[in-house]
Write a protein that holds these residues in place. Structure first.
Motif, PDB file in Angstrom:
ATOM      1  N   GLY A  98      47.201  57.830  29.961  1.00  0.00           N
ATOM      2  CA  GLY A  98      46.808  59.478  29.518  1.00  0.00           C
ATOM      3  C   GLY A  98      46.064  59.417  28.386  1.00  0.00           C
ATOM      4  O   GLY A  98      45.117  60.151  28.145  1.00  0.00           O
TER       5      GLY A  98
ATOM      6  N   MET B 262      42.175  58.815  29.753  1.00  0.00           N
ATOM      7  CA  MET B 262      41.842  59.627  30.616  1.00  0.00           C
ATOM      8  C   MET B 262      41.471  61.107  30.079  1.00  0.00           C
ATOM      9  O   MET B 262      42.368  61.701  29.363  1.00  0.00           O
ATOM     10  CB  MET B 262      42.862  59.902  31.838  1.00  0.00           C
ATOM     11  CG  MET B 262      43.117  58.658  32.409  1.00  0.00           C
ATOM     12  SD  MET B 262      44.160  58.757  34.041  1.00  0.00           S
ATOM     13  CE  MET B 262      45.680  59.432  33.151  1.00  0.00           C
TER      14      MET B 262
ATOM     15  N   LEU C  55      44.046  63.418  39.501  1.00  0.00           N
ATOM     16  CA  LEU C  55      44.838  61.997  39.890  1.00  0.00           C
ATOM     17  C   LEU C  55      45.260  62.001  41.247  1.00  0.00           C
ATOM     18  O   LEU C  55      45.235  61.154  42.090  1.00  0.00           O
ATOM     19  CB  LEU C  55      45.863  61.693  38.901  1.00  0.00           C
ATOM     20  CG  LEU C  55      45.302  61.028  37.611  1.00  0.00           C
ATOM     21  CD1 LEU C  55      46.644  61.086  36.550  1.00  0.00           C
ATOM     22  CD2 LEU C  55      44.974  59.944  37.732  1.00  0.00           C
TER      23      LEU C  55
ATOM     24  N   LYS D  27      49.425  58.892  34.033  1.00  0.00           N
ATOM     25  CA  LYS D  27      49.479  59.851  33.014  1.00  0.00           C
ATOM     26  C   LYS D  27      50.195  59.282  31.739  1.00  0.00           C
ATOM     27  O   LYS D  27      50.048  59.336  30.444  1.00  0.00           O
ATOM     28  CB  LYS D  27      50.164  61.137  33.191  1.00  0.00           C
ATOM     29  CG  LYS D  27      49.402  62.154  34.186  1.00  0.00           C
ATOM     30  CD  LYS D  27      50.089  63.452  34.389  1.00  0.00           C
ATOM     31  CE  LYS D  27      49.018  64.196  35.176  1.00  0.00           C
ATOM     32  NZ  LYS D  27      49.494  65.619  35.396  1.00  0.00           N
TER      33      LYS D  27
ATOM     34  N   SER E  63      40.756  65.013  30.639  1.00  0.00           N
ATOM     35  CA  SER E  63      41.653  66.383  31.489  1.00  0.00           C
ATOM     36  C   SER E  63      40.943  66.256  32.794  1.00  0.00           C
ATOM     37  O   SER E  63      41.809  66.561  33.961  1.00  0.00           O
ATOM     38  CB  SER E  63      41.343  67.484  30.495  1.00  0.00           C
ATOM     39  OG  SER E  63      39.897  68.028  30.527  1.00  0.00           O
TER      40      SER E  63
ATOM     41  N   GLN F 131      42.910  63.545  34.706  1.00  0.00           N
ATOM     42  CA  GLN F 131      44.286  63.965  34.825  1.00  0.00           C
ATOM     43  C   GLN F 131      44.233  64.909  35.915  1.00  0.00           C
ATOM     44  O   GLN F 131      45.555  64.905  36.794  1.00  0.00           O
ATOM     45  CB  GLN F 131      44.807  64.415  33.416  1.00  0.00           C
ATOM     46  CG  GLN F 131      44.746  63.048  32.704  1.00  0.00           C
ATOM     47  CD  GLN F 131      45.631  63.509  31.305  1.00  0.00           C
ATOM     48  OE1 GLN F 131      46.747  63.824  31.580  1.00  0.00           O
ATOM     49  NE2 GLN F 131      45.019  62.770  30.259  1.00  0.00           N
ATOM     50  N   ASP F 132      43.566  66.109  35.993  1.00  0.00           N
ATOM     51  CA  ASP F 132      43.714  66.939  36.920  1.00  0.00           C
ATOM     52  C   ASP F 132      43.524  66.509  38.506  1.00  0.00           C
ATOM     53  O   ASP F 132      44.018  67.254  39.425  1.00  0.00           O
ATOM     54  CB  ASP F 132      42.994  68.233  36.574  1.00  0.00           C
ATOM     55  CG  ASP F 132      42.986  68.745  35.367  1.00  0.00           C
ATOM     56  OD1 ASP F 132      44.155  68.821  34.722  1.00  0.00           O
ATOM     57  OD2 ASP F 132      42.322  69.520  34.548  1.00  0.00           O
TER      58      ASP F 132
END
Length: 695
Positions: free
Chosen positions: A222, A225, A233, A218, A227, A230-231
């Motif tokens: 970040g 990437m 990972l 992140k 969302s 990221q959610d």
């Protein structure tokens, strides 16, 4: 034969679509949808001066200047006035080449020119680091600027590494010129990621805990990437905080994020260019064999990430699209501009331009239409002669097929007999094409979604149908005169027939005989043709999305095949209604009566008389016409000040005259300012504080 040719055609289209998808560029970066900087026109000097005077607040020696705050905060609006002074100075120094804390009009104009350059992203990054405006970057410059970034604040970069020494030398005295610096900048995110992993691998085991992997990714990636990524990972790391992530796994995931453009091509190619098609991991591996930079581990990570929510053993291009990051928002100030892009894309059009535009369309449409009509007129005459044959009378069958008709016309009437009725046809082509093209374009703009600028296929068909319907008001009189002149050569003795006596004999209302059948033909023709042509241009474009003369002609030709072929029955009915029946021939009172009598006396096949000739006339004619029309528009390019609705946040949907994140006073190259700075942030992680207290 027709079925075999149609199958061959569809196979060719699929192959072109597949090839097109395999070269479609990755669109997650905001600049990628607008890489053609040449499409952005430089602003006029007088316009720049007007804008400059509006924002310049400093006057010295009788000259106006912009302060750093004027340029960065008030005009470009890259950051707000509460941002740190170091950030404002770094950004303003890109234009302030004299480093006197003031920006003159010459510097303002020079910076606008730089934003139009094809490598503007790298040029801007170079200027940010070139603190002394020497054209070279020292180690001290590099360290100073990188230390200001938010990424360095979150994860300090180690400047005492072999990576730095390879570029700046063992004594760090070597200074980087532009091309050297670009190479350093390209490798910087990878080196920063490596340092982050090594710093967390305290026991030198070659692995880090899953939670630290999530935190690290992140911080360092970040900006690259979505969302969705990221959610998920932690799921990528194995789904459990107790799991560990090896360096090979970590490096592969970072490479995956860097290779999204290539991976998108692989997924689209495996799916045959269809968004809803689903492919297996084995299919992706086979497609990836042509790309040396893509490893099986990257494919495995990609497949697992795309199928987390729906583990069906297959993924689709739509699943992959969730991995693509949204175009980054530069500042909160820029956000409303992106949301209202559709509303601000167009500019005010003067009454003069509004009056000139229809004339411009009429002239170009007339030239293009005349060119196309002349090129294929002999085929049109053969088609008309065949369609007018009425098989119920003994001895009436004059022509066995299209070739026989062509040969007999040349033999009995001469070569010029192939061009009977050409003059009224040319008289009608100019307004016909102008009306058709203008109505289609106007309806497309009217039906386009006001929210996101989208135009679904059914609305494309409505717009095309309106164009076809509108042309009938003008072309039906000329069409009926043309047809009667074309069949005049069949009369005994081949007496010469002139256009004006035909017009006088018909009268005003007679000129619109068969208009209903003309609508029955032209509305569905245009409803099929224009959407097909628009989509075929995509399939036949080159790797840069451009269409040359050959691809324009091929697109127009192929689009004309289904459009011309499917409406042949309506064309037969129209021809029968508009031609004067000779003694002993069948007569008709209207569309329904004509349909019934043809069906009863000649059978269903009669409705397809002249279909090959119609296809081979209409397809090349529209291919030549549309190709000529678009080439004329390029040759005589006139900007009527109209923007095109676009889809904010949807990659690849922005036309050349509507760049995202530009304000009304951003003219010329400055329209690219927000987009270019966003790309510098997203590509290289060079994000500067935007709301820090002054330092």
């Amino acid at each position: 034969t027709i079925l075999r040719d149609w199958l061959a055609l569809t196979t060719w289209i699929k192959a072109r679509h597949r090839a097109h998808c395999s070269r479609t560029p990755y669109r997650s970066d905001p600049m990628d949808s607008k890489l053609d900087m040449a499409a952005v026109k430089r602003a006029e000097k007088t316009e720049l001066e007007t804008v400059f005077r509006k924002y310049a607040s400093v006057q010295r020696g009788g000259q106006l200047y912009m302060s750093h705050e004027d340029f960065v905060c008030r005009y470009l609006q890259l950051v707000d006035s509460q941002a740190g002074s170091r950030t404002i100075k770094l950004l303003a120094d890109m234009a302030d080449t004299t480093k006197d804390k003031l920006i003159s009009f010459v510097e303002f104009q020079s910076f606008e020119s730089l934003l139009c350059s094809p490598d503007a992203i790298h040029q801007l990054a170079f200027r940010i680091f070139d603190l002394g405006n020497r054209g070279r970057i020292s180690f001290e410059d590099f360290k100073h600027v990188l230390s200001v970034t938010t990424l360095h604040s979150a994860l300090p970069f180690d400047f005492n590494t072999s990576f730095i020494r390879r570029y700046f030398g063992q004594d760090q005295k070597h200074q980087l010129e532009y091309y050297e610096f670009v190479q350093l900048l390209q490798s910087l995110p990878t080196e920063h990621a490596r340092q982050g992993f090594v710093g967390r691998d305290q026991d030198k085991s070659g692995a880090i805990p899953a939670l630290e992997f999530v935190e690290l990714m992140k911080k360092i990636r970040g900006f690259r990437m979505s969302s969705y990524v990221q959610d998920h990972l932690l799921s990528v790391a194995g789904g459990s905080p107790a799991r560990e992530v090896s360096y090979g796994y970590f490096k592969a995931f970072n490479q995956l994020l860097g290779n999204l453009d290539i991976l998108e091509r692989i997924v689209d190619s495996a799916a045959g260019g269809r968004e809803s098609s689903r492919v297996t991991q084995a299919q992706l591996l086979r497609e990836a064999q042509s790309y040396a930079q893509v490893t099986p581990l990257q494919i495995s990570l990609l497949f697992n990430l795309c199928s987390l929510e729906e583990p069906s053993g297959t993924i689709s291009p739509l699943d992959f699209s969730r991995l693509l990051p949204r175009p980054p928002q530069t500042t909160p100030i820029a956000q409303p501009v992106a949301q209202d892009m559709v509303k601000t894309a167009s500019t005010t059009v003067s009454p003069f331009l509004q009056a000139v535009e229809p004339v411009y369309r009429f002239v170009l449409g007339g030239i293009a239409g005349a060119t196309g009509a002349t090129a294929v007129y002999p085929i049109d005459l053969v088609k008309t002669r065949l369609q007018n044959q009425r098989g119920s009378v003994v001895g009436e069958i004059m022509y066995r097929n299209s070739i026989d008709c062509f040969v007999k016309v040349v033999k009995n009437e001469g070569v010029f007999g192939l061009y009977r009725g050409l003059l009224p046809q040319l008289m009608g082509v100019s307004p016909e094409k102008a009306i058709k093209l203008a109505t289609n374009d106007t309806m497309r703009d009217f039906l386009r979604s006001k929210k996101d600028g989208s135009l679904p296929l059914w609305k494309e068909c409505i717009a095309g149908g309106c164009g076809g319907g509108a042309q009938v008001f003008f072309t039906n009189p000329l069409e009926i005169v043309k047809i009667r002149l074309q069949v005049a050569g069949e009369m005994a003795g081949g007496a010469q027939v002139r256009a004006w006596p035909v017009v006088k004999g018909l009268g005003f209302f007679g000129l619109y005989k068969g208009a209903s059948a003309c609508w029955l033909r032209d509305i569905p023709f245009s409803a099929i043709y224009f959407p097909a042509y628009a989509h075929m241009k995509v399939f036949t474009s080159d790797k840069n999305g451009r269409n040359g003369p050959l691809s324009l002609f091929v697109s127009g030709f192929i689009a004309g095949v289904p459009a011309a072929g499917l409406v042949t029955p309506a064309d037969v009915i129209k021809t029968r209604l508009q031609v004067v029946a000779r003694k002993g021939q069948q007569t008709y009172s209207g569309i329904v009566d004509c349909f019934r009598k043809i069906l009863r006396t000649e059978g269903p096949r009669a409705f397809w008389k002249g279909a090959p000739a119609r296809i081979f006339r209409s397809s090349p004619q529209f291919g030549v016409t549309l190709c000529t029309y678009e080439l004329l528009q390029r040759l005589f390019n006139v900007d009527f000040g109209k923007g095109t609705p676009t889809k904010p946040g949807v990659p690849g949907s922005m036309p050349t005259d509507s760049i995202p994140f530009h304000l009304p006073d951003h003219i010329g190259g400055f329209r690219l300012a927000h987009t270019t700075f966003s790309a510098v942030e997203s590509r290289f992680g060079l994000v500067f504080p935007k709301s820090a207290p002054n330092q």
